[in-house]
Design a protein around this motif. Structure first.
Motif, short mmCIF file in Angstrom:
data_model
loop_
_atom_site.label_atom_id
_atom_site.label_comp_id
_atom_site.label_asym_id
_atom_site.label_seq_id
_atom_site.Cartn_x
_atom_site.Cartn_y
_atom_site.Cartn_z
N GLY A 1 0.80 -1.22 0.00
CA GLY A 1 0.00 0.00 0.00
C GLY A 1 0.84 1.28 0.00
O GLY A 1 2.04 1.26 -0.33
N PHE A 2 0.20 2.38 0.39
CA PHE A 2 0.85 3.70 0.39
C PHE A 2 1.56 3.90 1.75
O PHE A 2 0.92 3.81 2.80
CB PHE A 2 -0.17 4.79 0.16
N LEU A 3 2.85 4.18 1.67
CA LEU A 3 3.66 4.37 2.88
C LEU A 3 4.57 5.59 2.73
O LEU A 3 5.00 5.91 1.62
CB LEU A 3 4.50 3.13 3.17
N GLY A 4 4.84 6.21 3.85
CA GLY A 4 5.82 7.30 3.87
C GLY A 4 7.06 6.86 4.62
O GLY A 4 7.13 5.75 5.19
N ALA A 5 8.10 7.69 4.57
CA ALA A 5 9.36 7.39 5.25
C ALA A 5 9.11 7.17 6.74
O ALA A 5 8.36 7.92 7.38
CB ALA A 5 10.34 8.52 5.03
N GLY A 6 9.71 6.11 7.30
CA GLY A 6 9.60 5.76 8.72
C GLY A 6 8.35 5.00 9.09
O GLY A 6 8.17 4.65 10.28
N PHE B 1 13.44 -2.76 0.08
CA PHE B 1 13.02 -4.07 0.62
C PHE B 1 14.18 -4.81 1.29
O PHE B 1 13.95 -5.58 2.23
CB PHE B 1 12.40 -4.92 -0.50
N ILE B 2 15.38 -4.57 0.80
CA ILE B 2 16.53 -5.19 1.44
C ILE B 2 16.70 -4.68 2.87
O ILE B 2 16.98 -5.45 3.80
CB ILE B 2 17.81 -4.94 0.62
N ASP B 3 16.46 -3.39 3.06
CA ASP B 3 16.66 -2.81 4.39
C ASP B 3 15.40 -2.85 5.26
O ASP B 3 15.50 -2.74 6.50
CB ASP B 3 17.09 -1.34 4.27
N ASP C 1 15.05 7.63 6.51
CA ASP C 1 15.79 8.50 5.59
C ASP C 1 15.54 8.15 4.13
O ASP C 1 16.28 8.60 3.25
CB ASP C 1 17.29 8.44 5.90
N TYR C 2 14.54 7.32 3.89
CA TYR C 2 14.28 6.92 2.49
C TYR C 2 13.65 8.08 1.74
O TYR C 2 12.63 8.64 2.18
CB TYR C 2 13.37 5.68 2.46
N SER C 3 14.25 8.45 0.61
CA SER C 3 13.83 9.66 -0.10
C SER C 3 13.17 9.39 -1.44
O SER C 3 12.63 10.33 -2.06
CB SER C 3 15.05 10.57 -0.33
N ASN C 4 13.18 8.18 -1.95
CA ASN C 4 12.57 7.89 -3.25
C ASN C 4 11.04 7.89 -3.13
O ASN C 4 10.48 7.56 -2.07
CB ASN C 4 13.03 6.53 -3.78
#
Length: 199
Positions: A109-114, A146-148, A181-184
Motif C-alpha cells: 500500500g501507500f507508505l511514507g518514510a519511517g 526491501f533489502i533494508d 531516511d528513504y527519499s525515493n
C-alpha cells in the motif's frame, strides 16, 4: 498212375506216398484245421522254428483294448480351464524438494518514510518428499527499500529460517518497515525469494 482228388486247398493234410512202406508224413508248420462260426475252415499258424510256441491273439477283444488305450491318451492331454482379471495401476512421483508460495503478489500500500505497513501473510506449502529448511532472500529494484526494510515474522528476512516437513504447510507474516531516511517516491518493486533445502 494214381491221382489226387477231393483235397481242399484250406487243408494242410498230406497224402502219404504209396511207395513209402511206413506211410508216415510230418507237417509241423501248421496245426490242425478248426471250424469257425461261419462254418468255414480256418488254420492257425504256430510261432517258432519247430511249430511250437504261443499263438498270436487275433480276437475282436484285442481291438477294443487298443481303442480304450487311445481314449486314455486323449484324456491325459486335456487341460483345466483358467481365467484372469486385470487391475489398472498408477502412481504420481513427487520430487524430493518442492515448495509453492501463495499469493504470488504482495502490495504493502501507500507508505511514507519511517512507516510500517500492515501485515501481509503468505502460505508456504512443501510438496516435496523430504523435510526441508525454509529460508528467504530478497531481490531489490527500489534503492534497497526491501533489502533494508522487509521483515518475515518478527525478524529481518535474512534471519528467517524454519523447518517444514514433507507435505506440510506453514504461514509467514510479512511487514515492510520504510527507513526514516528513504527519499525515493513512486511505485517500488522487489521480489521475495523463498528457498527450501533438505536438512
Amino acid at each position: 498212375m494214381s491221382g489226387l482228388s477231393g483235397v481242399s486247398t484250406n487243408s494242410p493234410v498230406l497224402v502219404p506216398d504209396p511207395t513209402d512202406d511206413h506211410h508216415e508224413s510230418v507237417y509241423s508248420e501248421w496245426k490242425s484245421p478248426t471250424t469257425s462260426d461261419d462254418k468255414g475252415i480256418g488254420i492257425t499258424r504256430s510261432i517258432g522254428s519247430n511249430g511250437g510256441g504261443k499263438k498270436k491273439p487275433t480276437s475282436d477283444d484285442d481291438s477294443d483294448d487298443d481303442d480304450s488305450d487311445d481314449d486314455d491318451s486323449d484324456d491325459d492331454g486335456s487341460e483345466a480351464g483358467s481365467m484372469s482379471s486385470g487391475v489398472s495401476l498408477g502412481a504420481e512421483i513427487i520430487p524430493a524438494v518442492g515448495i509453492v508460495v501463495t499469493p504470488g503478489t504482495i502490495n504493502f500500500g501507500f507508505l511514507g518514510a519511517g512507516e510500517v505497513s500492515e501485515v501481509r501473510t503468505v502460505l508456504i506449502n512443501n510438496r516435496g518428499a523430504d523435510d526441508t529448511i525454509i529460508t528467504a532472500d530478497v531481490m531489490d529494484a527500489a534503492d534497497d527499500l526491501f533489502i533494508d526494510g522487509l521483515y518475515v515474522d518478527t525478524c529481518m528476512w535474512d534471519e528467517y529460517s524454519t523447518l517444514l516437513g514433507s507435505k506440510e504447510m506453514t504461514t509467514a507474516d510479512l511487514t515492510l518497515h520504510v527507513p526514516s531516511d528513504y527519499s525515493n517516491i513512486g511505485s517500488m518493486k522487489g521480489i521475495l525469494v523463498v528457498w527450501a533445502e533438505i536438512e
